[in-house]
Design a protein around this motif. Structure first.
Motif, PDB file in Angstrom:
ATOM      1  N   HIS A 179       0.782  -1.341   0.044  1.00 10.00           N
ATOM      2  CA  HIS A 179       0.011  -0.082  -0.056  1.00 10.00           C
ATOM      3  C   HIS A 179       0.908   1.301   0.014  1.00 10.00           C
ATOM      4  CE1 HIS A 179      -4.069   1.557   1.619  1.00 10.00           C
ATOM      5  NE2 HIS A 179      -3.527   2.549   0.898  1.00 10.00           N
ATOM      6  N   HIS A 201       1.400   5.114  -2.186  1.00  5.78           N
ATOM      7  CA  HIS A 201       0.811   5.932  -3.050  1.00  5.78           C
ATOM      8  C   HIS A 201       1.718   6.718  -3.756  1.00  5.78           C
ATOM      9  CE1 HIS A 201      -3.516   5.652  -1.666  1.00  5.78           C
ATOM     10  NE2 HIS A 201      -2.874   5.059  -0.535  1.00  5.78           N
ATOM     11  N   LYS A 242      -6.918  -0.158  -7.575  1.00  8.89           N
ATOM     12  CA  LYS A 242      -7.240   0.384  -5.899  1.00  8.89           C
ATOM     13  C   LYS A 242      -8.528   0.920  -6.312  1.00  8.89           C
ATOM     14  CE  LYS A 242      -7.043   2.444  -1.955  1.00  8.89           C
ATOM     15  NZ  LYS A 242      -6.364   3.408  -1.523  1.00  8.89           N
ATOM     16  N   HIS A 245      -6.574  -1.214   5.863  1.00 11.76           N
ATOM     17  CA  HIS A 245      -6.728  -0.802   7.177  1.00 11.76           C
ATOM     18  C   HIS A 245      -7.521  -1.535   8.132  1.00 11.76           C
ATOM     19  CE1 HIS A 245      -5.298   2.587   4.861  1.00 11.76           C
ATOM     20  NE2 HIS A 245      -6.545   2.919   4.401  1.00 11.76           N
ATOM     21  N   ASP A 264       0.932   2.739   3.756  1.00 12.41           N
ATOM     22  CA  ASP A 264       0.230   3.888   3.300  1.00 12.41           C
ATOM     23  C   ASP A 264       0.875   5.125   2.982  1.00 12.41           C
ATOM     24  OD1 ASP A 264      -2.241   5.083   2.247  1.00 12.41           O
ATOM     25  OD2 ASP A 264      -3.147   5.059   4.122  1.00 12.41           O
TER      26      ASP A 264
HETATM   27 ZN   LIG Z   1      -3.976   4.679   1.020  1.00 10.22          ZN
END
Ligand SMILES: [Zn+2]
Length: 262
Positions: A7, A9, A88, A165, A218
């Protein structure tokens, strides 16, 4: 230990893009992350992720950002043909399990693409007028309950699903779904808050099996977050006496088999 961060970005802003891949590679090399799933943004952001995985095919698996209210099965097919390994999705205007989205899910299953669903409450200032234009009325965290991926997993058991999450803060729902649906996994990204919840409630390895959890940072433009999250999770789990086999599954093995690497 090999580490796969599922994960990450790709950055939004041009100023951060120029140096991004070099920074990401440096950070990952230092901390021992050998693979990342890199998430694009519909349009140019997905094109840039494609360039990244073509440049570093053994390091980056590309996830194309798909807008469920707009994108078609034909577009999903094209992403697969371009070499993306997954999709995603986030902030749909209807619930994730709305029949309107099934053609996209069916095509993803047919193309053996993993889908990373944001699950749970979405962070950040979503009422920022600059960003709110990007999504239709109705989009909110309420459309992204983890329970909705259960409907999808029941209808399309071949589709490989990651919920992000662990469904923050709907962990009970997420863990129960992971327990009974072989195709559903959750990533533990979400930083300090999700880490505190998962650890103090003793969910990992108890309510959700070590075979069903994936490491994710993340991280976005701040590539250093990959290392910070790796260190924080590794220390917290070792501190609690989690064994090497469980750690290997969480940090690498589960993701590697989900993405068909081994
Ligand atoms: Zn994310």
């Amino acid at each position: 230990m090999k580490i796969f961060d599922v994960h990450v970005h790709y950055p939004w802003w041009d100023a951060e893009k120029a140096t991004y891949l070099d920074r990401l590679r440096r950070v990952c090399e230092e901390i021992g992350v050998t693979r990342v799933a890199l998430i694009g943004r519909r349009g140019q952001g997905n094109d840039e992720v494609e360039q990244a995985f073509k440049r570093y095919p053994h390091f980056i698996a590309g996830l194309a950002h798909v807008v469920l209210d707009v994108d078609t099965p034909q577009q999903i097919r094209e992403y697969a043909q371009r070499g993306f390994r997954g999709l995603k999705v986030i902030l749909p205007s209807r619930n994730y399990d709305d029949p309107a989205y099934y053609p996209v899910y069916q095509e993803a299953a047919a193309q053996r693409l993993v889908i990373l669903f944001h699950t749970g409450v979405v962070g950040g200032r979503m009422d920022d007028p600059q960003r709110v234009r990007l999504r239709p009325y109705g989009a909110s965290s309420a459309r992204m309950h983890p329970i909705f991926v259960d409907t999808i997993a029941m209808a399309l058991p071949a589709l490989k699903i990651i919920g992000a999450h662990v469904g923050y803060p709907m962990y009970d729902e997420a863990c129960a779904i992971a327990r009974f649906r072989p195709s559903v996994f959750f990533d533990i990204s979400g930083g300090e808050t999700v880490r505190r919840h998962l650890l103090t409630r003793d969910l990992l390895g108890v309510e959700i099996d070590w075979t069903k959890v994936l490491f994710g940072s993340d991280a976005s433009s701040d590539a250093a977050r990959v290392a910070a999250e790796t260190r924080a999770w590794m220390a917290a789990l070792r501190d609690r006496g989690v064994g090497e086999e469980a750690l290997n599954r969480l940090f690498y093995g589960n993701a590697a088999s989900l993405f068909g690497l081994e």
